[in-house]
Each structure stands twice: as structure tokens, then as C-alpha cells.
Design a protein around this motif. Structure first.
Motif, PDB file in Angstrom:
ATOM      1  N   PHE A   1     100.080 172.142 -23.735  1.00 21.41           N
ATOM      2  CA  PHE A   1     100.327 171.863 -22.327  1.00 21.41           C
ATOM      3  C   PHE A   1      99.609 170.579 -21.936  1.00 21.41           C
ATOM      4  O   PHE A   1      98.468 170.355 -22.333  1.00 21.41           O
ATOM      5  CB  PHE A   1      99.833 173.006 -21.433  1.00 21.41           C
ATOM      6  N   MET A   2     100.295 169.728 -21.174  1.00 18.39           N
ATOM      7  CA  MET A   2      99.702 168.524 -20.570  1.00 18.39           C
ATOM      8  C   MET A   2      99.981 168.640 -19.090  1.00 18.39           C
ATOM      9  O   MET A   2     101.133 168.583 -18.670  1.00 18.39           O
ATOM     10  CB  MET A   2     100.401 167.255 -21.062  1.00 18.39           C
ATOM     11  N   THR A   3      98.956 168.814 -18.311  1.00 23.64           N
ATOM     12  CA  THR A   3      99.184 169.097 -16.895  1.00 23.64           C
ATOM     13  C   THR A   3      98.030 168.646 -16.024  1.00 23.64           C
ATOM     14  O   THR A   3      96.911 168.460 -16.505  1.00 23.64           O
ATOM     15  CB  THR A   3      99.438 170.601 -16.693  1.00 23.64           C
ATOM     16  N   ALA A   4      98.321 168.485 -14.750  1.00 22.06           N
ATOM     17  CA  ALA A   4      97.277 168.173 -13.775  1.00 22.06           C
ATOM     18  C   ALA A   4      96.539 169.436 -13.342  1.00 22.06           C
ATOM     19  O   ALA A   4      95.499 169.355 -12.696  1.00 22.06           O
ATOM     20  CB  ALA A   4      97.892 167.482 -12.565  1.00 22.06           C
ATOM     21  N   LEU A   5      97.072 170.611 -13.687  1.00 24.02           N
ATOM     22  CA  LEU A   5      96.409 171.872 -13.315  1.00 24.02           C
ATOM     23  C   LEU A   5      95.181 172.075 -14.197  1.00 24.02           C
ATOM     24  O   LEU A   5      95.294 172.347 -15.385  1.00 24.02           O
ATOM     25  CB  LEU A   5      97.366 173.059 -13.506  1.00 24.02           C
TER      26      LEU A   5
END
Length: 108
Positions: free
Chosen positions: A83-87
Motif C-alpha cells: 500500500f502507498m497512501t497518505a493514510l
């Protein structure tokens, strides 16, 4: 046929796709893209990648649902997902790993 590993990058932000694809391509990876979870699932069925870099926050089928569907299908369950996310909250990270991701990277 290329011997380079195929990485599928799934992100709904064109600027993110461009940077990631250029970076991975520069170091020799073959890169495919999808702009949402539905397109990613279709592409993976047609051309299974060696790795999926998956954004969480996308319209329609989000990254968590996409991951869950891939892990539930015996033909795609073994494909590693990052996963690559701002969360960056702990609950989101735990959810990502619970769905079967091998890593969880937060974007700036």
C-alpha cells in the motif's frame, strides 16, 4: 518477452503515477498502471504482475477492497501488495496488513 519484473501501480492521481512510473522505469522495472481498483482487478486477471503498488483512497473500489478481492482469489492471492497512501494512522496500517499487504508506505 522482457525479463524485468512487472509492477502494477494503482493510483487515481496522474502526477503520482508519472513520478512512480518514471522512477521504477529508470531502475529497470516494467511498469503498468491502473487509475482505480476496478481497472486494476481487470488488468491483473489479463496480465498478472510480480508486485502491486496500491493506493488506498480511490473512487469506486478503494485499495482495501481491491486488496481483499485479490487475496480472496487463488489465482492472484500470491501477488505481493504494497500500500502507498497518505493514510498514516495506525488503524489504516493495521487494516492494510490484515488484508494481506506485505508493506504499507505513507506518501508525503
Amino acid at each position: 518477452m522482457s525479463s524485468a519484473a512487472l509492477i502494477l501501480v494503482v493510483d487515481d492521481t496522474p502526477a503520482n503515477l508519472e513520478v512512480i512510473c518514471e522512477t521504477l522505469g529508470d531502475v529497470g522495472y516494467e511498469v503498468a498502471t491502473a487509475i482505480n481498483g476496478d481497472r486494476a482487478l481487470k488488468r491483473i486477471q489479463a496480465h498478472p504482475p510480480d508486485l502491486v503498488l496500491l493506493d488506498v483512497q480511490m473512487p469506486g473500489i478503494d485499495g482495501f477492497e481491491t486488496c481483499q478481492r485479490l487475496k480472496a482469489d487463488p489465482t492472484t492471492a500470491s501477488i505481493p501488495i504494497i500500500f502507498m497512501t497518505a493514510l498514516s494512522d495506525a488503524a489504516s496500517k493495521e487494516k492494510g496488513f490484515a488484508f494481506g499487504a506485505v508493506d504499507y508506505i505513507t506518501k508525503p
